[in-house]
Design an enzyme around this catalytic site. Structure first.
Site, mmCIF file in Angstrom:
data_model
loop_
_atom_site.group_PDB
_atom_site.id
_atom_site.type_symbol
_atom_site.label_atom_id
_atom_site.label_comp_id
_atom_site.label_asym_id
_atom_site.label_seq_id
_atom_site.Cartn_x
_atom_site.Cartn_y
_atom_site.Cartn_z
ATOM 1 N N HIS A 1 0.843 -1.205 0.000
ATOM 2 C CA HIS A 1 0.000 0.000 0.000
ATOM 3 C C HIS A 1 0.874 1.250 0.000
ATOM 4 C CE1 HIS A 1 -3.704 -2.370 0.647
ATOM 5 N NE2 HIS A 1 -2.786 -3.237 1.053
ATOM 6 N N ASP B 1 -6.348 -1.283 -3.478
ATOM 7 C CA ASP B 1 -6.762 -2.033 -2.286
ATOM 8 C C ASP B 1 -7.712 -3.138 -2.740
ATOM 9 O OD1 ASP B 1 -5.469 -0.089 -0.759
ATOM 10 O OD2 ASP B 1 -7.291 0.647 0.213
ATOM 11 N N HIS C 1 -7.975 -6.910 1.769
ATOM 12 C CA HIS C 1 -7.190 -5.979 2.599
ATOM 13 C C HIS C 1 -7.814 -5.793 3.982
ATOM 14 C CE1 HIS C 1 -4.733 -2.687 3.830
ATOM 15 N NE2 HIS C 1 -5.561 -1.726 3.518
HETATM 16 MN MN MN Z 1 -4.280 0.858 0.773
#
Ligand code: MN
Length: 262
Positions: free
Chosen positions: A73, A79, A83
């Site tokens: 990240h 994402d 996640h």
């Molecule tokens: Mn992220």
């Protein structure tokens, strides 16, 4: 011909009728990374670092290449639903097994740059989104919703993370606005210019980190660290955002492009 739309696209790209806007920040050691409250001991994401292996020299006379490392990240990044704890049980929720159709989609750009400039803790509400829809039409299912805050314009400055004694202060979402986008609009995901998809103060929202919690819980995706959202129309751009195919990956730095008609 069945493939005429692709031929038209190639012709329109060649003639400049369709242009490509790069929504990606340069990945470099100065790229900001998310800082979570230290008192929770939530670990640290590696910042981007790069090390030269050789550059046409005694280490490799004919070639130039580097090693690099960073957290998934870091910089402009994707994402995946896995996640967040709420997205862990979906099928095909990682960077390597997500449907590739999720990497291409239309973009709706909601401009909250004035509100974000006036209040770094600005939270986008359902009303704000509905006002945008009154002007530009309904957000179609399968769209990326991009949050224009103009925050990317201060990416190299301390104001980007805007750390105060009580943590970061950057714009984000009211929880029910995220529920609305996920459930009532069935979007593909949200994209933001800030370091993460949630507000800087999202650790004290209810639920905590509502965009991560609700979006990934609904098997939706996120894009963070975008730039050049001010170069996109409110509607009509097509986003291309494939993450690296990391096995079991929760996200990855991503080159994000937008096709735009001029
Ligand atoms: Mn992220």
């Amino acid at each position: 011909m069945s493939n005429s739309s692709l031929i038209n696209l190639v012709q329109d790209l060649a003639s400049g009728k369709v242009t490509i806007v790069d929504l990606t920040a340069t990945l470099e050691p100065a790229s900001p990374t998310l800082k979570l409250p230290e008192e929770f001991g939530w670990g640290k994401s590696w910042p981007f670092s790069i090390e030269e292996i050789s550059r046409y020299d005694e280490r490799g006379p004919f070639w130039y290449w580097n090693n690099f490392k960073c957290g998934e990240h870091t910089g402009t990044h994707f994402d995946a639903p896995v996640h967040w704890v709420t997205g862990q049980d979906h099928n095909d929720n990682c960077t390597d097994n997500m449907p590739v159709e999720n990497f291409v989609g239309p973009a709706c750009v909601i401009d909250a740059s004035a509100e974000s400039a006036a209040d770094p803790d600005f939270l986008m509400s359902i009303d704000f989104i509905k006002q945008w829809e009154e002007k530009h039409g309904m957000i179609e299912a399968g769209s990326w919703v991009l949050y224009r805050s103009d925050w990317s314009k201060i990416i190299t400055s301390d104001k980007y993370l805007n750390m105060q004694a009580d943590g970061s202060h950057t714009p984000g979402w009211e929880p029910d606005a995220v529920v609305f986008l996920a459930e009532q609009r069935n979007i593909l995901g949200v994209g933001v210019e800030t370091v993460g998809t949630d507000a800087g103060q999202a650790a004290v929202q209810d639920p905590m980190f509502p965009c991560h919690n609700i979006m990934h819980g609904a098997n939706k995706c996120g894009l963070a660290g975008l730039k050049n959202l001010d170069k996109l129309p409110a509607k009509g751009a097509i986003l291309i955002a494939p993450p690296l195919k990391i096995k079991g990956g929760s996200g990855s730095p991503t080159r994000v492009l937008a096709l735009v008609t001029s």
